[in-house]
Design a protein around this motif. Structure first.
Motif, PDB file in Angstrom:
ATOM      1  N   ALA A  60      74.607  23.462  29.065  1.00  0.00           N
ATOM      2  CA  ALA A  60      75.190  24.187  30.198  1.00  0.00           C
ATOM      3  C   ALA A  60      75.363  25.608  29.955  1.00  0.00           C
ATOM      4  N   GLN A  94      79.315  29.951  31.294  1.00  0.00           N
ATOM      5  CA  GLN A  94      80.296  30.090  32.172  1.00  0.00           C
ATOM      6  C   GLN A  94      80.986  28.685  32.697  1.00  0.00           C
ATOM      7  N   ILE A  95      80.011  27.815  32.695  1.00  0.00           N
ATOM      8  CA  ILE A  95      80.582  26.382  32.882  1.00  0.00           C
ATOM      9  C   ILE A  95      81.360  25.922  31.678  1.00  0.00           C
TER      10      ILE A  95
END
Length: 67
Positions: A45, A48-49
């Protein structure tokens, strides 16, 4: 933002759903595959996630500690 991390995520969720309909021994193997694919999707991922999930975990743990 590349969305390659969604492939193991959806694969893991699909196998988790299918494990509810299987025998016990197969369900354990499918559950193991589900956990590995979810961890792999978190590794892939974008930052940001990952940051959003970290903040969510910190906020929820603070609420649980206050109670």
């Amino acid at each position: 933002m590349p969305l390659f991390f969604l492939i193991p995520l959806f694969t893991g969720l699909a196998t988790g759903y299918l494990s509810k309909k299987c025998d016990r021994e197969i369900a354990y193997l499918i559950g193991l595959f589900t956990i590995i694919s979810l961890i792999f999707s978190l590794i892939l991922a974008p930052w940001q996630i990952q940051l959003m999930l970290l903040i969510l975990a910190l906020v929820s743990s603070n609420r649980l500690l206050q109670e």
